[in-house]
Write a protein that holds these residues in place. Structure first.
Motif, PDB file in Angstrom:
ATOM      1  N   THR A  23       2.780  11.688  20.618  1.00  0.00           N
ATOM      2  CA  THR A  23       3.910  11.595  19.695  1.00  0.00           C
ATOM      3  C   THR A  23       3.400  11.011  18.381  1.00  0.00           C
ATOM      4  OG1 THR A  23       5.430  11.249  21.536  1.00  0.00           O
ATOM      5  CG2 THR A  23       6.198  10.595  19.346  1.00  0.00           C
ATOM      6  N   HIS A  24       3.757  11.697  17.297  1.00  0.00           N
ATOM      7  CA  HIS A  24       3.291  11.290  15.973  1.00  0.00           C
ATOM      8  C   HIS A  24       4.492  10.968  15.093  1.00  0.00           C
ATOM      9  CE1 HIS A  24      -0.409  13.143  17.366  1.00  0.00           C
ATOM     10  NE2 HIS A  24       0.275  14.263  17.582  1.00  0.00           N
ATOM     11  N   VAL A  25       4.407   9.874  14.367  1.00  0.00           N
ATOM     12  CA  VAL A  25       5.404   9.535  13.363  1.00  0.00           C
ATOM     13  C   VAL A  25       4.754   9.795  12.011  1.00  0.00           C
ATOM     14  CG1 VAL A  25       6.837   7.712  12.362  1.00  0.00           C
ATOM     15  CG2 VAL A  25       6.424   7.757  14.844  1.00  0.00           C
ATOM     16  N   ILE A  26       5.393  10.630  11.209  1.00  0.00           N
ATOM     17  CA  ILE A  26       4.872  10.930   9.873  1.00  0.00           C
ATOM     18  C   ILE A  26       5.790  10.252   8.861  1.00  0.00           C
ATOM     19  CG2 ILE A  26       4.332  12.717   8.181  1.00  0.00           C
ATOM     20  CD1 ILE A  26       3.888  14.623  10.588  1.00  0.00           C
ATOM     21  N   LEU A  27       5.220   9.329   8.085  1.00  0.00           N
ATOM     22  CA  LEU A  27       5.941   8.667   7.001  1.00  0.00           C
ATOM     23  C   LEU A  27       5.726   9.506   5.748  1.00  0.00           C
ATOM     24  CD1 LEU A  27       4.808   4.994   7.711  1.00  0.00           C
ATOM     25  CD2 LEU A  27       6.821   6.190   8.582  1.00  0.00           C
ATOM     26  N   ASN A  28       6.794  10.003   5.180  1.00  0.00           N
ATOM     27  CA  ASN A  28       6.715  10.931   4.057  1.00  0.00           C
ATOM     28  C   ASN A  28       6.868  10.215   2.723  1.00  0.00           C
ATOM     29  OD1 ASN A  28       8.550  12.488   6.381  1.00  0.00           O
ATOM     30  ND2 ASN A  28       6.767  13.582   5.676  1.00  0.00           N
ATOM     31  N   GLY A  29       6.011  10.558   1.757  1.00  0.00           N
ATOM     32  CA  GLY A  29       6.150  10.054   0.401  1.00  0.00           C
ATOM     33  C   GLY A  29       5.897   8.568   0.248  1.00  0.00           C
ATOM     34  N   VAL A  30       4.836   8.072   0.877  1.00  0.00           N
ATOM     35  CA  VAL A  30       4.493   6.649   0.814  1.00  0.00           C
ATOM     36  C   VAL A  30       3.671   6.388  -0.452  1.00  0.00           C
ATOM     37  CG1 VAL A  30       3.296   4.756   1.969  1.00  0.00           C
ATOM     38  CG2 VAL A  30       4.492   6.501   3.329  1.00  0.00           C
ATOM     39  N   PRO A  31       4.125   5.467  -1.319  1.00  0.00           N
ATOM     40  CA  PRO A  31       3.331   5.167  -2.522  1.00  0.00           C
ATOM     41  C   PRO A  31       2.053   4.406  -2.175  1.00  0.00           C
ATOM     42  CG  PRO A  31       5.337   3.832  -2.468  1.00  0.00           C
ATOM     43  CD  PRO A  31       5.370   4.727  -1.269  1.00  0.00           C
ATOM     44  N   ILE A  43       1.717   9.554   5.654  1.00  0.00           N
ATOM     45  CA  ILE A  43       0.884   8.805   6.595  1.00  0.00           C
ATOM     46  C   ILE A  43       1.333   9.135   8.007  1.00  0.00           C
ATOM     47  CG2 ILE A  43       0.239   6.516   7.432  1.00  0.00           C
ATOM     48  CD1 ILE A  43       0.501   5.471   4.603  1.00  0.00           C
ATOM     49  N   LEU A  44       0.367   9.419   8.867  1.00  0.00           N
ATOM     50  CA  LEU A  44       0.638   9.755  10.256  1.00  0.00           C
ATOM     51  C   LEU A  44       0.207   8.602  11.155  1.00  0.00           C
ATOM     52  CD1 LEU A  44       0.266  12.998  12.126  1.00  0.00           C
ATOM     53  CD2 LEU A  44      -1.203  11.133  12.891  1.00  0.00           C
ATOM     54  N   TRP A  60      -3.646   8.109   9.624  1.00  0.00           N
ATOM     55  CA  TRP A  60      -4.158   9.279   8.919  1.00  0.00           C
ATOM     56  C   TRP A  60      -3.334   9.510   7.658  1.00  0.00           C
ATOM     57  CZ3 TRP A  60      -3.908   8.398  14.021  1.00  0.00           C
ATOM     58  CH2 TRP A  60      -5.033   8.687  14.808  1.00  0.00           C
ATOM     59  N   CYS A  61      -3.980  10.003   6.597  1.00  0.00           N
ATOM     60  CA  CYS A  61      -3.300  10.265   5.318  1.00  0.00           C
ATOM     61  C   CYS A  61      -3.477  11.728   4.908  1.00  0.00           C
ATOM     62  CB  CYS A  61      -3.875   9.375   4.212  1.00  0.00           C
ATOM     63  SG  CYS A  61      -3.592   7.615   4.461  1.00  0.00           S
ATOM     64  N   ASP A  62      -2.446  12.264   4.276  1.00  0.00           N
ATOM     65  CA  ASP A  62      -2.496  13.602   3.681  1.00  0.00           C
ATOM     66  C   ASP A  62      -1.646  13.570   2.425  1.00  0.00           C
ATOM     67  OD1 ASP A  62      -2.980  16.348   3.320  1.00  0.00           O
ATOM     68  OD2 ASP A  62      -1.148  16.867   4.403  1.00  0.00           O
ATOM     69  N   GLY A 110       2.795  -2.601   8.342  1.00  0.00           N
ATOM     70  CA  GLY A 110       2.223  -3.705   7.573  1.00  0.00           C
ATOM     71  C   GLY A 110       0.707  -3.681   7.591  1.00  0.00           C
ATOM     72  N   TYR A 111       0.132  -3.355   8.743  1.00  0.00           N
ATOM     73  CA  TYR A 111      -1.320  -3.281   8.863  1.00  0.00           C
ATOM     74  C   TYR A 111      -1.887  -2.152   8.002  1.00  0.00           C
ATOM     75  CZ  TYR A 111      -5.952  -3.036  10.869  1.00  0.00           C
ATOM     76  OH  TYR A 111      -7.309  -3.024  11.021  1.00  0.00           O
ATOM     77  N   MET A 112      -1.210  -1.004   7.992  1.00  0.00           N
ATOM     78  CA  MET A 112      -1.686   0.122   7.175  1.00  0.00           C
ATOM     79  C   MET A 112      -1.658  -0.228   5.692  1.00  0.00           C
ATOM     80  SD  MET A 112      -0.052   3.440   9.121  1.00  0.00           S
ATOM     81  CE  MET A 112       1.612   2.939   8.735  1.00  0.00           C
ATOM     82  N   LYS A 113      -0.575  -0.853   5.249  1.00  0.00           N
ATOM     83  CA  LYS A 113      -0.491  -1.265   3.843  1.00  0.00           C
ATOM     84  C   LYS A 113      -1.630  -2.220   3.511  1.00  0.00           C
ATOM     85  CE  LYS A 113       4.464  -0.747   3.164  1.00  0.00           C
ATOM     86  NZ  LYS A 113       5.716  -1.467   2.881  1.00  0.00           N
ATOM     87  N   TRP A 114      -1.875  -3.166   4.413  1.00  0.00           N
ATOM     88  CA  TRP A 114      -2.964  -4.120   4.211  1.00  0.00           C
ATOM     89  C   TRP A 114      -4.301  -3.392   4.100  1.00  0.00           C
ATOM     90  CZ3 TRP A 114      -7.206  -4.816   7.333  1.00  0.00           C
ATOM     91  CH2 TRP A 114      -8.085  -5.838   6.920  1.00  0.00           C
ATOM     92  N   ALA A 115      -4.555  -2.418   4.997  1.00  0.00           N
ATOM     93  CA  ALA A 115      -5.842  -1.718   5.018  1.00  0.00           C
ATOM     94  C   ALA A 115      -6.075  -0.932   3.721  1.00  0.00           C
ATOM     95  CB  ALA A 115      -5.913  -0.786   6.226  1.00  0.00           C
TER      96      ALA A 115
END
Length: 135
Positions: A23-31, A43-44, A60-62, A110-115
């Motif tokens: 199962t994948h959650v895709i966050l759309n339009g992340v600045p 971001i996936l 993952w980013c696209d 939060g971890y992804m933003k930090w990375a």
């Protein structure tokens, strides 16, 4: 349900895709932060079997994210096809920072933003004092 409420409350557009890999959650339009390009990405997050006792690993980013100065970001060179798209894998591991049965997408977000911000700061010659946020 908690994850969906969290994402909706923060106006984070998202879609959930299930395939043979999970199962994948895709966050759309992340600045992305200043100093990174492009300005906006999707971001996936892959939720493992056993989530939320087990936390997501990597993200993952696209389109691919890079520093505006052109410097390579370590651990982002691999591209993977997931959910019908080609994604830039960010090989980052939250490891012992995940609290089984407690943490959810909010903590990984939060971890992804930090990375991503850490990659930007290292491009500025900083980042060593920057530590990941608690779950």
């Amino acid at each position: 349900p908690d994850d969906d409420a969290y994402l909706t409350e923060r106006d984070l557009l998202h879609t959930v895709v299930a395939d043979g890999r999970g199962t994948h959650v895709i966050l759309n339009g992340v600045p992305t932060p200043e100093g990174m390009t492009p300005d906006v990405v999707d971001i996936l997050i892959t939720l493992p079997s056993g989530y939320n006792d087990l936390g997501p690993d990597m993200f993952w980013c696209d389109p691919p994210v890079c520093r505006a100065d052109g410097q390579t970001i370590a651990g982002t060179e691999v591209r993977q096809d997931i959910a019908g798209r080609t994604w830039q894998r960010w090989s980052r591991h939250i490891g012992g920072g995940w609290r089984p049965g407690v943490d959810k997408v909010r903590a990984h977000n939060g971890y992804m933003k930090w990375a991503i911000d850490e990659a930007r700061q290292q491009g500025e010659g900083r980042g060593a004092e920057h530590t990941p946020p608690p779950g």
